[in-house]
Design a protein around this motif. Structure first.
Motif, PDB file in Angstrom:
ATOM      1  N   ARG A   1       0.855  -1.177   0.000  1.00  0.00           N
ATOM      2  CA  ARG A   1       0.000   0.000   0.000  1.00  0.00           C
ATOM      3  C   ARG A   1       0.897   1.235   0.000  1.00  0.00           C
ATOM      4  O   ARG A   1       2.052   1.174   0.407  1.00  0.00           O
ATOM      5  N   ALA A   2       0.349   2.350  -0.449  1.00  0.00           N
ATOM      6  CA  ALA A   2       1.138   3.567  -0.572  1.00  0.00           C
ATOM      7  C   ALA A   2       0.378   4.758  -0.003  1.00  0.00           C
ATOM      8  O   ALA A   2      -0.848   4.770   0.023  1.00  0.00           O
ATOM      9  N   ARG A   3       1.150   5.740   0.443  1.00  0.00           N
ATOM     10  CA  ARG A   3       0.583   7.003   0.905  1.00  0.00           C
ATOM     11  C   ARG A   3       1.198   8.105   0.052  1.00  0.00           C
ATOM     12  O   ARG A   3       2.404   8.166  -0.121  1.00  0.00           O
TER      13      ARG A   3
ATOM     14  N   PRO B   1      -9.718   2.944  -9.299  1.00  0.00           N
ATOM     15  CA  PRO B   1      -9.144   1.678  -8.816  1.00  0.00           C
ATOM     16  C   PRO B   1      -7.939   1.900  -7.899  1.00  0.00           C
ATOM     17  O   PRO B   1      -7.049   2.696  -8.204  1.00  0.00           O
ATOM     18  N   GLY B   2      -7.962   1.216  -6.776  1.00  0.00           N
ATOM     19  CA  GLY B   2      -6.847   1.263  -5.842  1.00  0.00           C
ATOM     20  C   GLY B   2      -6.920   2.355  -4.802  1.00  0.00           C
ATOM     21  O   GLY B   2      -6.175   2.336  -3.828  1.00  0.00           O
TER      22      GLY B   2
ATOM     23  N   TRP C   1      -3.425   4.368  -1.073  1.00  0.00           N
ATOM     24  CA  TRP C   1      -3.700   3.590  -2.278  1.00  0.00           C
ATOM     25  C   TRP C   1      -3.293   2.149  -2.056  1.00  0.00           C
ATOM     26  O   TRP C   1      -2.385   1.862  -1.274  1.00  0.00           O
ATOM     27  N   ALA C   2      -3.944   1.253  -2.756  1.00  0.00           N
ATOM     28  CA  ALA C   2      -3.592  -0.168  -2.674  1.00  0.00           C
ATOM     29  C   ALA C   2      -2.154  -0.386  -3.132  1.00  0.00           C
ATOM     30  O   ALA C   2      -1.461  -1.269  -2.631  1.00  0.00           O
TER      31      ALA C   2
ATOM     32  N   ASP D   1      -1.231   2.077  -8.654  1.00  0.00           N
ATOM     33  CA  ASP D   1      -2.618   2.533  -8.799  1.00  0.00           C
ATOM     34  C   ASP D   1      -2.678   4.058  -8.821  1.00  0.00           C
ATOM     35  O   ASP D   1      -3.355   4.662  -9.650  1.00  0.00           O
ATOM     36  N   PHE D   2      -1.955   4.704  -7.892  1.00  0.00           N
ATOM     37  CA  PHE D   2      -1.947   6.167  -7.866  1.00  0.00           C
ATOM     38  C   PHE D   2      -1.339   6.724  -9.150  1.00  0.00           C
ATOM     39  O   PHE D   2      -1.888   7.645  -9.764  1.00  0.00           O
ATOM     40  N   GLU D   3      -0.206   6.177  -9.559  1.00  0.00           N
ATOM     41  CA  GLU D   3       0.480   6.694 -10.739  1.00  0.00           C
ATOM     42  C   GLU D   3      -0.358   6.527 -12.005  1.00  0.00           C
ATOM     43  O   GLU D   3      -0.351   7.392 -12.877  1.00  0.00           O
TER      44      GLU D   3
END
Length: 120
Positions: free
Chosen positions: A5-7, A38-39, A61-62, A66-68
């Motif tokens: 997961r990402a912040r 999504p994500g 984000w998952a 997904d964010f990118e």
């Protein structure tokens, strides 16, 4: 290895005179992203307790991918344009979530013992 997961963190400056415009634009972005990108997991907007022009926008984000993917889309650029037009300065940071404190499980208090009914 599965993706982490990402912040994503944006530290931005918004003139006080544009606060309402900024928040309205953020609300439009927030609801559309939460409704189907999504994500996307969660986001927050925070205002500094000491500087009314300093704002922090975070999103979880998952995965960073997904964010990118969302960030590269034409929809993203069009959607965030009104919000970005309010910024006088912006800084973006991306992190993989390494560890977090789990959400505590609520503990139910024991029911108080009831006193026997008085005899009389």
């Amino acid at each position: 290895m599965s993706e982490q997961r990402a912040r994503v963190v944006f530290l931005v400056r918004v003139p006080v005179s544009r606060t309402d415009e900024f928040l309205a634009a953020y609300e439009a972005v927030r609801h559309l992203v939460a409704g189907g990108v999504p994500g996307h997991l969660v986001d927050q907007v925070c205002r500094s307790s000491t500087d009314p022009e300093q704002w922090l926008i975070t999103s979880e984000w998952a995965s960073l991918a997904d964010f990118e993917s969302w960030e590269r889309s034409p929809e993203h650029r069009d959607l965030v344009r009104p919000m970005r037009e309010c910024f006088t300065d912006a800084r973006s940071l991306r992190f993989h979530i390494h560890a977090e404190t789990p959400t505590p499980t609520p503990v139910l208090a024991p029911m108080p013992a009831t006193a026997p009914a008085p005899r009389g």
